[in-house]
Design an enzyme around this catalytic site. Structure first.
Site, short mmCIF file in Angstrom:
data_model
loop_
_atom_site.label_atom_id
_atom_site.label_comp_id
_atom_site.label_asym_id
_atom_site.label_seq_id
_atom_site.Cartn_x
_atom_site.Cartn_y
_atom_site.Cartn_z
N GLU A 48 0.83 -1.20 0.00
CA GLU A 48 0.00 0.00 0.00
C GLU A 48 0.87 1.26 0.00
O GLU A 48 1.85 1.35 0.75
CB GLU A 48 -0.88 -0.02 1.25
CG GLU A 48 -1.80 1.19 1.41
CD GLU A 48 -2.68 1.07 2.65
OE1 GLU A 48 -3.57 1.92 2.82
OE2 GLU A 48 -2.49 0.11 3.44
N LYS A 135 -9.21 3.18 -2.94
CA LYS A 135 -9.74 2.65 -1.68
C LYS A 135 -11.05 3.34 -1.35
O LYS A 135 -11.15 4.57 -1.32
CB LYS A 135 -8.72 2.86 -0.56
CG LYS A 135 -9.05 2.12 0.73
CD LYS A 135 -7.88 2.25 1.71
CE LYS A 135 -8.11 1.45 2.98
NZ LYS A 135 -6.98 1.57 3.92
N CYS A 169 -5.61 -2.99 2.24
CA CYS A 169 -5.60 -3.05 3.70
C CYS A 169 -6.96 -3.48 4.27
O CYS A 169 -7.44 -4.56 3.97
CB CYS A 169 -5.14 -1.71 4.26
SG CYS A 169 -4.67 -1.72 6.01
#
Length: 340
Positions: A48, A135, A169
């Site tokens: 990430e 995200k 994540c």
């Protein structure tokens, strides 16, 4: 002749970027892509926010403090535009490697100021940008610098070995997101993780293993999880308290990259806190064997009972149509109207 399902080799990169340095982090990424490519891989997954960094300073400094604000400003100044110089360099490396690359970046829209996304950009083996995922919900301190992504960047993307997917994540624990990707028949799922999580959280490696194995068994797919790594330069740059520095220097709280098969078996890793590249061979036929018993996106579900709706539309901040005009036409760029 019966159908023959593809086999492929995948890689999870666990490495430290060069702290908030777009140029050097991109160069490091390109070196690692070519290194993995020499091993004959078809898919390479990065952590990430690898270019230029993940905003972990909010775990250590008050979000409105001068220190945190200074880091955030540098993050924006080093954020990546798609397309741009960095994606061109990544594309050249991916082409040399002959592999799909899933790269974690901090993204800013071309020509804009002040807004960033936590993004995975997809580079094809021909060197072109083939898509991205932003995200959908930044986690904890990320919300200070990252805005939300929308449904237009959610979903699988096509590869020569079938549909592939990715999440970042904490998204990898979202049950609805997992089912939506399973329903799109993902075959390989890429997970991008930071070097570590907050001081009050359990060690990252435990979270990564749990969610990687859970996703694999629910979607009956391969999972490639790439975690960031920490180096002394990053630890020193964060200007940590003695307590936080000691924690980040503890190898228990960093690392954990892993590759998991559709039955939940770990086939590579987990890596310890050191840098490295994990490799694993994947046989898509194994997915068939798993789905024959429990295909949650097929015969082992009840669409008459369970139904999921996914909004894949793009959000627009404003509509500049002139409602005073009875006859308006758009010109010469989107959003511009003129009365005739």
């Amino acid at each position: 002749m019966p159908d023959v399902y593809p086999k492929l080799k995948v890689a999870a990169v666990q490495a430290a970027c060069v702290f908030i340095d777009r140029e050097k982090s991109t160069a490091r990424a390109c070196d690692l892509i070519r290194e993995a490519g020499r091993q004959g891989v078809q898919v390479i997954v990065f952590p990430e926010g690898f270019i230029p960094s993940h905003p972990n300073w909010f775990h250590h400094h008050v979000a409105t403090s001068p220190k945190a604000n200074a880091f955030s400003l540098e993050l924006f100044k080093n954020a990546v535009e798609i397309p741009g110089r960095e994606t061109a360099l990544l594309g050249a490396a991916a082409k040399d490697a002959g592999a799909y690359v899933i790269m974690g970046i901090c993204e800013k829209l071309p020509g804009t100021l002040g807004t960033m996304f936590n993004t995975q950009v997809y580079i094809g083996p021909d060197g072109t940008v083939i898509g991205k995922h932003q995200k959908t919900m930044p986690t904890v301190g990320e919300r200070i610098v990252h805005t939300v992504g929308y449904g237009d960047t959610f979903g699988v993307f096509p590869t020569k070995f079938g549909p592939m997917s990715s999440l970042i994540c904490g998204e990898n624990g979202n049950a609805l997101a997992i089912f939506a990707l399973a329903a799109q028949h993902t075959r390989v799922h890429a997970m991008s993780w930071p070097p570590y999580v907050g001081p009050q959280a359990r060690p990252l490696r435990g979270i990564v293993e749990l969610k990687s194995r859970a996703f694999a068994t629910m979607a009956n797919s391969y999972v490639v999880s790439a975690c960031g790594a920490l180096d002394e330069h990053t630890i020193e740059s964060l200007d940590l308290s003695p307590e936080h520095k000691a924690r980040l220097s503890d190898p228990l709280y960093t690392g954990g990259s892993i590759i998991v098969a559709p039955d939940g078996e770990i086939i590579a890793g987990p890596l310890d806190a050191s840098e490295g590249i994990l490799y694993a061979d994947c046989d898509i036929e194994q997915m068939v064997r798993q789905k024959m018993s429990t295909d949650y996106a097929g015969h082992y579900n009840r669409p008459d009972i369970f139904e999921l709706r996914v909004n894949i539309s793009e959000s627009e901040l404003q509509d500049r149509a002139d409602l005073r005009c009875s006859n308006a036409r758009k010109r010469p760029w989107p959003g511009w109207t003129d009365c005739i």
